[in-house]
Design a protein around this motif. Sequence first.
Motif, PDB file in Angstrom:
ATOM      1  N   GLU A   1      46.304  36.589  38.772  1.00  7.16           N
ATOM      2  CA  GLU A   1      45.914  37.533  39.821  1.00  7.16           C
ATOM      3  C   GLU A   1      46.967  37.603  40.918  1.00  7.16           C
ATOM      4  OE1 GLU A   1      43.983  35.102  38.661  1.00  7.16           O
ATOM      5  OE2 GLU A   1      42.010  35.904  38.181  1.00  7.16           O
ATOM      6  N   ARG A   2      47.499  36.461  41.319  1.00  9.44           N
ATOM      7  CA  ARG A   2      48.497  36.435  42.397  1.00  9.44           C
ATOM      8  C   ARG A   2      49.757  37.184  41.981  1.00  9.44           C
ATOM      9  NH1 ARG A   2      51.448  31.162  44.944  1.00  9.44           N
ATOM     10  NH2 ARG A   2      52.083  31.036  42.783  1.00  9.44           N
ATOM     11  N   ASN A   3      50.190  36.994  40.752  1.00  9.04           N
ATOM     12  CA  ASN A   3      51.379  37.707  40.264  1.00  9.04           C
ATOM     13  C   ASN A   3      51.130  39.207  40.198  1.00  9.04           C
ATOM     14  OD1 ASN A   3      52.480  35.172  40.024  1.00  9.04           O
ATOM     15  ND2 ASN A   3      52.423  35.128  37.798  1.00  9.04           N
ATOM     16  N   ALA A   4      49.947  39.598  39.713  1.00  6.61           N
ATOM     17  CA  ALA A   4      49.616  41.027  39.618  1.00  6.61           C
ATOM     18  C   ALA A   4      49.535  41.663  41.005  1.00  6.61           C
ATOM     19  CB  ALA A   4      48.306  41.211  38.869  1.00  6.61           C
ATOM     20  N   LEU A   5      48.934  40.967  41.954  1.00  6.69           N
ATOM     21  CA  LEU A   5      48.830  41.492  43.317  1.00  6.69           C
ATOM     22  C   LEU A   5      50.201  41.586  43.980  1.00  6.69           C
ATOM     23  CD1 LEU A   5      45.585  39.648  44.427  1.00  6.69           C
ATOM     24  CD2 LEU A   5      45.861  42.126  44.123  1.00  6.69           C
ATOM     25  N   SER A   6      51.077  40.667  43.661  1.00 11.27           N
ATOM     26  CA  SER A   6      52.447  40.729  44.175  1.00 11.27           C
ATOM     27  C   SER A   6      53.153  41.976  43.655  1.00 11.27           C
ATOM     28  CB  SER A   6      53.210  39.471  43.760  1.00 11.27           C
ATOM     29  OG  SER A   6      54.567  39.572  44.098  1.00 11.27           O
TER      30      SER A   6
ATOM     31  N   ASN B   1      42.921  34.902  50.344  1.00  7.88           N
ATOM     32  CA  ASN B   1      43.045  34.999  51.801  1.00  7.88           C
ATOM     33  C   ASN B   1      43.964  36.128  52.227  1.00  7.88           C
ATOM     34  OD1 ASN B   1      41.372  32.756  52.209  1.00  7.88           O
ATOM     35  ND2 ASN B   1      43.085  31.360  51.964  1.00  7.88           N
ATOM     36  N   TRP B   2      44.457  36.915  51.295  1.00  8.97           N
ATOM     37  CA  TRP B   2      45.318  38.036  51.644  1.00  8.97           C
ATOM     38  C   TRP B   2      44.457  39.177  52.171  1.00  8.97           C
ATOM     39  CZ3 TRP B   2      49.075  38.535  46.847  1.00  8.97           C
ATOM     40  CH2 TRP B   2      49.837  37.373  46.742  1.00  8.97           C
TER      41      TRP B   2
ATOM     42  N   ASN C   1      49.094  37.751  55.297  1.00  5.35           N
ATOM     43  CA  ASN C   1      49.124  36.716  54.245  1.00  5.35           C
ATOM     44  C   ASN C   1      49.684  37.189  52.903  1.00  5.35           C
ATOM     45  OD1 ASN C   1      48.147  34.709  55.948  1.00  5.35           O
ATOM     46  ND2 ASN C   1      46.031  35.173  55.443  1.00  5.35           N
ATOM     47  N   TRP C   2      49.920  38.478  52.716  1.00  3.52           N
ATOM     48  CA  TRP C   2      50.453  38.949  51.446  1.00  3.52           C
ATOM     49  C   TRP C   2      51.833  38.337  51.224  1.00  3.52           C
ATOM     50  CZ3 TRP C   2      48.771  42.403  47.567  1.00  3.52           C
ATOM     51  CH2 TRP C   2      47.466  42.865  47.731  1.00  3.52           C
TER      52      TRP C   2
END
Length: 133
Positions: free
Chosen positions: A78-83, A109-110, A99-100
């Motif tokens: 998820e973190r990689n996709a959101l990045s 927390n983003w 926080n992004w």
Amino acid sequence: NAIPSELGQLEGTLKRLGLANNILSETIPSQIGQLQGASLFLKGNSFDDSSTAPLGLCTLRSVIEFDLGNDTQFCPVERNALSDFYYSTKGAEWTNATNWLHEYQSYCNWHGIRCEKGRVVKLVLRNNGLSGR
């Protein structure tokens, strides 16, 4: 037994960091993600189970290879996709990007992200200046 953050100062010269199968612990320093063009091998250590790897390592923005990149404990999908979403919608120009792309902050927390049990269930970024490439 931590990896010294000063290794990040070897950017441009260090091409391979092979520290796999040792007794290194604590958190992987974010400075390691600055090793432009390097391959990093860290599997088989005892890193802090409660932390993720620096975002820059997981998304391969600078390094060319990271052996923990497919380990979802260290590099949550998820973190990689959101990045990727952040970059493709010009996140640097958003009205609120709190926080992004933080190297260690949980994506839950983003700004605009809602999670349940560590999984993204809602993304709300209305009137936030998003635009495509």
